[in-house]
Write an enzyme that holds these catalytic residues in place. Sequence first.
Site, PDB file in Angstrom:
ATOM      1  CE  LYS A   1     -43.637 -45.458  -3.399  1.00  0.00           C
ATOM      2  NZ  LYS A   1     -43.726 -44.217  -2.686  1.00  0.00           N
TER       3      LYS A   1
ATOM      4  CE  LYS B   1     -50.613 -37.538   0.566  1.00  0.00           C
ATOM      5  NZ  LYS B   1     -49.214 -37.953   0.620  1.00  0.00           N
TER       6      LYS B   1
ATOM      7  CE  LYS C   1     -50.379 -46.430   1.115  1.00  0.00           C
ATOM      8  NZ  LYS C   1     -49.255 -45.622   1.594  1.00  0.00           N
TER       9      LYS C   1
HETATM   10  P1  AMP Z   1     -48.357 -40.337   2.837  1.00  0.00           P
HETATM   11  O1  AMP Z   1     -49.611 -40.189   2.017  1.00  0.00           O
HETATM   12  O2  AMP Z   1     -47.540 -41.491   2.394  1.00  0.00           O
HETATM   13  O3  AMP Z   1     -47.590 -39.053   2.958  1.00  0.00           O
HETATM   14  O4  AMP Z   1     -48.849 -40.710   4.309  1.00  0.00           O
HETATM   15  C1  AMP Z   1     -49.124 -39.760   5.302  1.00  0.00           C
HETATM   16  C2  AMP Z   1     -49.757 -40.435   6.513  1.00  0.00           C
HETATM   17  O5  AMP Z   1     -51.033 -41.001   6.179  1.00  0.00           O
HETATM   18  C3  AMP Z   1     -48.931 -41.572   7.107  1.00  0.00           C
HETATM   19  O6  AMP Z   1     -49.062 -41.561   8.498  1.00  0.00           O
HETATM   20  C4  AMP Z   1     -49.569 -42.800   6.524  1.00  0.00           C
HETATM   21  O7  AMP Z   1     -49.379 -43.940   7.320  1.00  0.00           O
HETATM   22  C5  AMP Z   1     -51.030 -42.390   6.493  1.00  0.00           C
HETATM   23  N1  AMP Z   1     -51.740 -43.089   5.417  1.00  0.00           N
HETATM   24  C6  AMP Z   1     -51.463 -43.009   4.086  1.00  0.00           C
HETATM   25  N2  AMP Z   1     -52.307 -43.779   3.371  1.00  0.00           N
HETATM   26  C7  AMP Z   1     -53.129 -44.380   4.273  1.00  0.00           C
HETATM   27  C8  AMP Z   1     -54.215 -45.309   4.155  1.00  0.00           C
HETATM   28  N3  AMP Z   1     -54.605 -45.758   2.978  1.00  0.00           N
HETATM   29  N4  AMP Z   1     -54.838 -45.702   5.294  1.00  0.00           N
HETATM   30  C9  AMP Z   1     -54.453 -45.235   6.495  1.00  0.00           C
HETATM   31  N5  AMP Z   1     -53.429 -44.374   6.678  1.00  0.00           N
HETATM   32  C10 AMP Z   1     -52.768 -43.941   5.580  1.00  0.00           C
END
Ligand code: AMP
Length: 335
Positions: free
Chosen positions: A115, A200, A197
């Site tokens: 980042k 969102k 990855k």
């Molecule tokens: P975040 O979107 O960063 O708030 O992530 C929330 C949860 O979703 C965390 O446990 C991440 O590890 C999981 N996560 C986010 N993106 C992915 C992805 N592309 N594949 C699998 N797990 C994900």
Amino acid sequence: MSDEKKTIFSGIQPSGCVTIGNYLGALRSWKNLQDDYNCYFCVVDLHALTVKQDPAEMRRRCIELYAEYIACGLDPEKNVMFFQSHVPAHSELSWLLTCISYMGEMSRMTQFKEKSKKAGSNVGLGLLCYPVLMAADILLYNTDLVPVGADQKQHLELSRTLAARFNNAYSDTFKVPEPYIPANGARIMSLTDPTSKMSKSAENPNAYVSILDEPDVIMKKFARAVTDSDNKIVHDAQNKPGVTNLLEIYSACTGEPISSIEDAFAGKGYGDFKKAVGEAVVETTQPIRDRFKTIMQDKAYIEKCYTEGAQKASCTANKTLAKVHRKMGLAPHKL
Ligand code: AMP
Ligand code: TRP
């Protein structure tokens, strides 16, 4: 809450729509574990503020994310479900842990490095301190297990380091938490760039599939997913990241092993395969969409659930915080 059961803590940031990555990597594990553990499921709103958010949109996303937790099958009666910002102990423990954290270890975090590369010298201090707040979230509840996707492994390792460092410096206080990373679906990749990855907060909505996307949108996104030109459906992360990602999504949704999917699609083209993956995702997410629409019609229920959640969470969190105050030598109080 039962004393015999072990404790789980996890959270998602309200920084965009919940993707199938979030669902397959995290939310689905939470749902499957909720009967066997005392669970704290948090909307980590303070983490989302590490980058600028539009206030009105942020407010809407916070409520929607909480409703999505329920729609994914998490039961607010059984679990403690709340907003991070409603339990001030999170911010406070975060400060106390900042005081035992080192610049070096924070600036070495992969996510921070990525980042800050993008932001240059104006990278926010919040992004640097982000993993300390995450450690505070987890350590406040004597957490045994943290179900997350693979990308959070390094942050979790830091939580373990900080817990052990505090225990060492001030006597045994925190439980050292373990990660829980699913065998299938722990790292879902972007549909437009399968070497990064699925996120969102991606700018291009074709890069991710939201669990709330309508079926025709889901089918279109998979039809456009980046693959390669040799038209063979085989798992090969090095040379065929796009097809490999689709195979993993299909396997995570249907429970079928990768090898039997490869066999079933041998000799078929990418068109058929992408359609099948899209359909598997539509089927997995349809009940979530249906429940979400119903839950969002009852805002009073959502508010009641998160208010009670914060009250329950505060009880445990404040006890841990008082203990930390005592151990670090702050003046005695009965607050
Ligand atoms: P975040 O979107 O960063 O708030 O992530 C929330 C949860 O979703 C965390 O446990 C991440 O590890 C999981 N996560 C986010 N993106 C992915 C992805 N592309 N594949 C699998 N797990 C994900
Ligand atoms: N950092 C996590 C992510 O982006 C979200 C998070 C914050 C979290 N606090 C947490 C996850 C505590 C598990 C436990 O995915």
